[in-house]
Motif scaffolding. Sequence first.
Motif, PDB file in Angstrom:
ATOM      1  N   GLY A   1     -14.150  -4.097   7.659  1.00 36.42           N
ATOM      2  CA  GLY A   1     -13.412  -2.975   7.085  1.00 36.42           C
ATOM      3  C   GLY A   1     -12.619  -3.392   5.865  1.00 36.42           C
ATOM      4  O   GLY A   1     -12.521  -2.649   4.885  1.00 36.42           O
ATOM      5  N   GLY A   2     -12.053  -4.580   5.918  1.00 37.15           N
ATOM      6  CA  GLY A   2     -11.306  -5.097   4.778  1.00 37.15           C
ATOM      7  C   GLY A   2     -12.186  -5.251   3.555  1.00 37.15           C
ATOM      8  O   GLY A   2     -11.813  -4.854   2.450  1.00 37.15           O
TER       9      GLY A   2
ATOM     10  N   ARG B   1     -14.983  -3.666   2.880  1.00 36.97           N
ATOM     11  CA  ARG B   1     -15.353  -2.332   2.373  1.00 36.97           C
ATOM     12  C   ARG B   1     -14.233  -1.721   1.539  1.00 36.97           C
ATOM     13  O   ARG B   1     -14.464  -1.162   0.466  1.00 36.97           O
ATOM     14  CB  ARG B   1     -15.702  -1.394   3.532  1.00 36.97           C
ATOM     15  CG  ARG B   1     -17.121  -1.526   4.019  1.00 36.97           C
ATOM     16  CD  ARG B   1     -17.522  -0.401   4.949  1.00 36.97           C
ATOM     17  NE  ARG B   1     -16.647  -0.246   6.108  1.00 36.97           N
ATOM     18  CZ  ARG B   1     -16.759  -0.916   7.245  1.00 36.97           C
ATOM     19  NH1 ARG B   1     -17.717  -1.798   7.402  1.00 36.97           N
ATOM     20  NH2 ARG B   1     -15.928  -0.695   8.237  1.00 36.97           N
ATOM     21  N   LEU B   2     -12.995  -1.822   2.029  1.00 39.11           N
ATOM     22  CA  LEU B   2     -11.872  -1.245   1.293  1.00 39.11           C
ATOM     23  C   LEU B   2     -11.589  -2.003   0.002  1.00 39.11           C
ATOM     24  O   LEU B   2     -11.223  -1.398  -1.002  1.00 39.11           O
ATOM     25  CB  LEU B   2     -10.627  -1.199   2.180  1.00 39.11           C
ATOM     26  CG  LEU B   2     -10.618  -0.035   3.160  1.00 39.11           C
ATOM     27  CD1 LEU B   2      -9.619  -0.275   4.275  1.00 39.11           C
ATOM     28  CD2 LEU B   2     -10.300   1.250   2.423  1.00 39.11           C
TER      29      LEU B   2
ATOM     30  N   ARG C   1      -4.520   5.023  -6.326  1.00 37.07           N
ATOM     31  CA  ARG C   1      -5.284   5.096  -5.073  1.00 37.07           C
ATOM     32  C   ARG C   1      -6.124   3.823  -4.907  1.00 37.07           C
ATOM     33  O   ARG C   1      -6.179   3.243  -3.826  1.00 37.07           O
ATOM     34  CB  ARG C   1      -6.170   6.332  -5.050  1.00 37.07           C
ATOM     35  CG  ARG C   1      -6.948   6.477  -3.734  1.00 37.07           C
ATOM     36  CD  ARG C   1      -7.791   7.737  -3.653  1.00 37.07           C
ATOM     37  NE  ARG C   1      -8.728   7.817  -4.754  1.00 37.07           N
ATOM     38  CZ  ARG C   1      -8.790   8.826  -5.627  1.00 37.07           C
ATOM     39  NH1 ARG C   1      -7.987   9.852  -5.533  1.00 37.07           N
ATOM     40  NH2 ARG C   1      -9.666   8.803  -6.612  1.00 37.07           N
TER      41      ARG C   1
ATOM     42  N   GLN D   1      -5.928   1.040  -1.985  1.00 36.54           N
ATOM     43  CA  GLN D   1      -7.087   0.620  -1.198  1.00 36.54           C
ATOM     44  C   GLN D   1      -7.241  -0.902  -1.208  1.00 36.54           C
ATOM     45  O   GLN D   1      -7.607  -1.499  -0.191  1.00 36.54           O
ATOM     46  CB  GLN D   1      -8.353   1.297  -1.706  1.00 36.54           C
ATOM     47  CG  GLN D   1      -8.379   2.776  -1.375  1.00 36.54           C
ATOM     48  CD  GLN D   1      -9.493   3.523  -2.076  1.00 36.54           C
ATOM     49  OE1 GLN D   1      -9.921   3.153  -3.168  1.00 36.54           O
ATOM     50  NE2 GLN D   1      -9.962   4.594  -1.445  1.00 36.54           N
TER      51      GLN D   1
ATOM     52  N   VAL E   1      -4.709  -2.128   1.278  1.00 37.33           N
ATOM     53  CA  VAL E   1      -5.146  -1.846   2.646  1.00 37.33           C
ATOM     54  C   VAL E   1      -6.317  -2.747   3.026  1.00 37.33           C
ATOM     55  O   VAL E   1      -6.415  -3.209   4.168  1.00 37.33           O
ATOM     56  CB  VAL E   1      -5.511  -0.355   2.823  1.00 37.33           C
ATOM     57  CG1 VAL E   1      -6.163  -0.095   4.171  1.00 37.33           C
ATOM     58  CG2 VAL E   1      -4.272   0.499   2.693  1.00 37.33           C
ATOM     59  N   GLY E   2      -7.198  -3.030   2.077  1.00 35.66           N
ATOM     60  CA  GLY E   2      -8.293  -3.958   2.348  1.00 35.66           C
ATOM     61  C   GLY E   2      -7.775  -5.326   2.740  1.00 35.66           C
ATOM     62  O   GLY E   2      -8.257  -5.932   3.701  1.00 35.66           O
TER      63      GLY E   2
ATOM     64  N   HIS F   1      -6.342  -5.101   6.302  1.00 34.00           N
ATOM     65  CA  HIS F   1      -7.377  -5.175   7.339  1.00 34.00           C
ATOM     66  C   HIS F   1      -7.924  -6.587   7.477  1.00 34.00           C
ATOM     67  O   HIS F   1      -8.138  -7.059   8.599  1.00 34.00           O
ATOM     68  CB  HIS F   1      -8.506  -4.182   7.047  1.00 34.00           C
ATOM     69  CG  HIS F   1      -8.169  -2.791   7.439  1.00 34.00           C
ATOM     70  ND1 HIS F   1      -8.241  -2.335   8.731  1.00 34.00           N
ATOM     71  CD2 HIS F   1      -7.730  -1.737   6.709  1.00 34.00           C
ATOM     72  CE1 HIS F   1      -7.882  -1.071   8.788  1.00 34.00           C
ATOM     73  NE2 HIS F   1      -7.558  -0.683   7.563  1.00 34.00           N
TER      74      HIS F   1
ATOM     75  N   HIS G   1       0.838  -1.203   0.000  1.00 30.13           N
ATOM     76  CA  HIS G   1       0.000   0.000   0.000  1.00 30.13           C
ATOM     77  C   HIS G   1       0.874   1.254   0.000  1.00 30.13           C
ATOM     78  O   HIS G   1       0.578   2.226  -0.682  1.00 30.13           O
ATOM     79  CB  HIS G   1      -0.946  -0.046   1.212  1.00 30.13           C
ATOM     80  CG  HIS G   1      -1.085   1.237   1.946  1.00 30.13           C
ATOM     81  ND1 HIS G   1      -0.286   1.554   3.015  1.00 30.13           N
ATOM     82  CD2 HIS G   1      -1.907   2.290   1.749  1.00 30.13           C
ATOM     83  CE1 HIS G   1      -0.630   2.763   3.450  1.00 30.13           C
ATOM     84  NE2 HIS G   1      -1.609   3.226   2.704  1.00 30.13           N
TER      85      HIS G   1
ATOM     86  N   ARG H   1     -14.179  -0.738  -2.376  1.00 32.20           N
ATOM     87  CA  ARG H   1     -13.894   0.655  -2.750  1.00 32.20           C
ATOM     88  C   ARG H   1     -12.726   0.712  -3.729  1.00 32.20           C
ATOM     89  O   ARG H   1     -12.760   1.431  -4.724  1.00 32.20           O
ATOM     90  CB  ARG H   1     -13.580   1.472  -1.506  1.00 32.20           C
ATOM     91  CG  ARG H   1     -13.421   2.959  -1.808  1.00 32.20           C
ATOM     92  CD  ARG H   1     -13.105   3.771  -0.574  1.00 32.20           C
ATOM     93  NE  ARG H   1     -14.079   3.515   0.481  1.00 32.20           N
ATOM     94  CZ  ARG H   1     -13.801   3.589   1.786  1.00 32.20           C
ATOM     95  NH1 ARG H   1     -12.589   3.915   2.187  1.00 32.20           N
ATOM     96  NH2 ARG H   1     -14.719   3.352   2.680  1.00 32.20           N
ATOM     97  N   GLY H   2     -11.681  -0.059  -3.450  1.00 31.32           N
ATOM     98  CA  GLY H   2     -10.527  -0.102  -4.351  1.00 31.32           C
ATOM     99  C   GLY H   2     -10.898  -0.645  -5.716  1.00 31.32           C
ATOM    100  O   GLY H   2     -10.472  -0.114  -6.747  1.00 31.32           O
TER     101      GLY H   2
END
Length: 158
Positions: free
Chosen positions: A103-104, A106-107, A84, A88, A91-92, A95, A65, A110-111
């Motif tokens: 949270g993972g 969701r990221l 970006r 993400q 980072v997902g 998490h 990341h 989103r990514g």
Amino acid sequence: MTEKRRDRDSEGRARSARPRDGLGRPLPYGAPGVERQPEGLVRAPGETVREAQRLLDGGRPFHAHEVFEDAWKSGPDAERALWRGLAQLAVGLTHAARGNTAGGARLLLRGAGGIAAYRDRAPYGIDVAGLTAWAGELAGRLEGHGPVDAGAEAPRLI
């Protein structure tokens, strides 16, 4: 009350000097940690992808990341959403490996949404379609489950 001082760089920006584990979690000062990625490096896009893949394959998505974040911050405006979104995704996975599966997920989604616009272009050989499918599949498996193995779940970027 004792004042806590934050580590700062030469420009006064906050920089944590604490060691970190392989998933980027801070460890106590003086503890042995995993070597961190240097911040602010400007790499060629292919070098960014290769370094991030090496880190992902090694089970270090937090560090991947950071590589993507450097590209996001230093790259051309037309590619910021790509880098970006890739950050993400990493980072997902971070998490999810730490046990924050909601949270993972969701990221990851989103990514995937962030890179979807690049699907037809496959910039720098990046398998955008494959990554969005990977993110959706992993996000779907995370609900109600514990941590995942970051190395075993690492995506192929190309």
